[in-house]
Scaffold this motif. Structure first.
Motif, PDB file in Angstrom:
ATOM      1  N   SER A  52       0.813  -1.215   0.000  1.00 37.97           N
ATOM      2  CA  SER A  52       0.000   0.000   0.000  1.00 37.97           C
ATOM      3  C   SER A  52       0.849   1.268   0.000  1.00 37.97           C
ATOM      4  CB  SER A  52      -0.935   0.001   1.206  1.00 37.97           C
ATOM      5  OG  SER A  52      -0.197   0.044   2.403  1.00 37.97           O
ATOM      6  N   THR A  53       2.135   1.154  -0.316  1.00 34.64           N
ATOM      7  CA  THR A  53       3.036   2.312  -0.310  1.00 34.64           C
ATOM      8  C   THR A  53       3.490   2.632  -1.717  1.00 34.64           C
ATOM      9  OG1 THR A  53       3.811   1.774   1.912  1.00 34.64           O
ATOM     10  CG2 THR A  53       5.217   3.206   0.606  1.00 34.64           C
ATOM     11  N   VAL A  76       4.549   7.302   0.548  1.00 33.47           N
ATOM     12  CA  VAL A  76       3.170   7.575   0.941  1.00 33.47           C
ATOM     13  C   VAL A  76       2.484   6.240   1.193  1.00 33.47           C
ATOM     14  CG1 VAL A  76       1.000   8.676   0.277  1.00 33.47           C
ATOM     15  CG2 VAL A  76       3.183   9.655  -0.465  1.00 33.47           C
ATOM     16  N   ASP A  77       2.011   6.055   2.421  1.00 33.81           N
ATOM     17  CA  ASP A  77       1.404   4.796   2.849  1.00 33.81           C
ATOM     18  C   ASP A  77      -0.122   4.964   2.899  1.00 33.81           C
ATOM     19  OD1 ASP A  77       0.540   2.477   4.114  1.00 33.81           O
ATOM     20  OD2 ASP A  77       2.248   2.434   5.488  1.00 33.81           O
ATOM     21  N   ARG A  78      -0.819   4.297   1.995  1.00 30.72           N
ATOM     22  CA  ARG A  78      -2.280   4.384   1.946  1.00 30.72           C
ATOM     23  C   ARG A  78      -2.922   3.682   3.142  1.00 30.72           C
ATOM     24  NH1 ARG A  78      -4.665   6.465  -2.301  1.00 30.72           N
ATOM     25  NH2 ARG A  78      -6.535   5.180  -2.172  1.00 30.72           N
ATOM     26  N   ALA A  79      -2.177   2.787   3.804  1.00 32.71           N
ATOM     27  CA  ALA A  79      -2.708   2.083   4.976  1.00 32.71           C
ATOM     28  C   ALA A  79      -2.403   2.822   6.277  1.00 32.71           C
ATOM     29  CB  ALA A  79      -2.128   0.665   5.045  1.00 32.71           C
ATOM     30  N   ARG A  82      -4.709   8.149   9.246  1.00 29.01           N
ATOM     31  CA  ARG A  82      -4.854   9.581   8.974  1.00 29.01           C
ATOM     32  C   ARG A  82      -5.245  10.272  10.272  1.00 29.01           C
ATOM     33  NH1 ARG A  82      -5.658   6.353   4.892  1.00 29.01           N
ATOM     34  NH2 ARG A  82      -5.449   7.043   2.759  1.00 29.01           N
ATOM     35  N   VAL A  88       0.414  14.356   5.136  1.00 30.24           N
ATOM     36  CA  VAL A  88      -0.348  13.526   4.212  1.00 30.24           C
ATOM     37  C   VAL A  88      -0.160  14.014   2.785  1.00 30.24           C
ATOM     38  CG1 VAL A  88      -2.099  12.946   5.942  1.00 30.24           C
ATOM     39  CG2 VAL A  88      -2.450  14.925   4.440  1.00 30.24           C
ATOM     40  N   GLU A 129      -9.522  14.340  -1.445  1.00 28.91           N
ATOM     41  CA  GLU A 129      -9.195  12.945  -1.115  1.00 28.91           C
ATOM     42  C   GLU A 129      -7.783  12.871  -0.538  1.00 28.91           C
ATOM     43  OE1 GLU A 129      -8.720   8.588  -3.276  1.00 28.91           O
ATOM     44  OE2 GLU A 129      -9.385  10.303  -4.456  1.00 28.91           O
ATOM     45  N   TRP A 131      -4.762  10.731  -0.119  1.00 28.71           N
ATOM     46  CA  TRP A 131      -4.234   9.515  -0.720  1.00 28.71           C
ATOM     47  C   TRP A 131      -3.479   8.655   0.272  1.00 28.71           C
ATOM     48  CZ3 TRP A 131      -2.005  11.058  -6.167  1.00 28.71           C
ATOM     49  CH2 TRP A 131      -3.071  11.213  -7.057  1.00 28.71           C
ATOM     50  N   GLY A 132      -2.838   9.256   1.260  1.00 29.67           N
ATOM     51  CA  GLY A 132      -2.092   8.470   2.228  1.00 29.67           C
ATOM     52  C   GLY A 132      -1.282   9.341   3.159  1.00 29.67           C
TER      53      GLY A 132
END
Length: 144
Positions: A52-53, A76-79, A82, A88, A129, A131-132
């Protein structure tokens, strides 16, 4: 001084590299700096969730105070969680931006981290949005 074990080796050009576990002083040099311990892979140290990165190149200095500079690569890690105060990567009105997630008066916005320049805060909308979460940064210095 604590020693942190590192399990994954750093491999460069097919050869594992050694890691000095004694931290490097940014002030007076430590005489124990030649104590080699474990091996480390800096990319796997930054990337906690490989699936997820993704990597993104930074343009501009709005995150200067967070240690992120123009031209740096950010993981950038979407998992990643937040949370307020974390850096971010987001899309706002079709533009990609890296900022600090903040909340004020019940509304979320993206804030710069640069005390030298006046970058504006960006309010998040329904169309925005995230993203991560920025998990790490890689900077390359000129050697020539």
């Amino acid at each position: 001084m604590p020693v942190f074990p590192v399990e994954t080796p750093v491999v460069a050009n097919g050869m594992p590299l050694r890691l000095v576990t004694t931290p490097a002083s940014a002030g007076f040099p430590s005489p124990a700096g030649d104590d080699l311990e474990d091996e480390i892979d800096p990319i796997s140290w930054v990337v906690r969730h490989p699936s997820s990165t993704f990597w993104w190149r930074v343009e501009g200095d709005c995150l200067w105070d967070a240690g992120i500079r123009d031209g740096d690569l950010i993981a950038v890690d979407r998992a990643g969680k937040r949370r307020i105060g974390r850096a971010v990567l987001a899309v706002v009105e079709g533009a990609v931006t890296a900022k600090i997630l903040r909340k004020r008066d019940g509304r979320y916005f993206l804030a710069p981290a640069n005390g030298r320049e006046k970058f504006p805060d960006i309010e998040l909308t329904e169309d925005s949005e995230i993203w991560g979460v920025i998990a790490g940064v890689v900077r390359r210095y000129d050697l020539e």
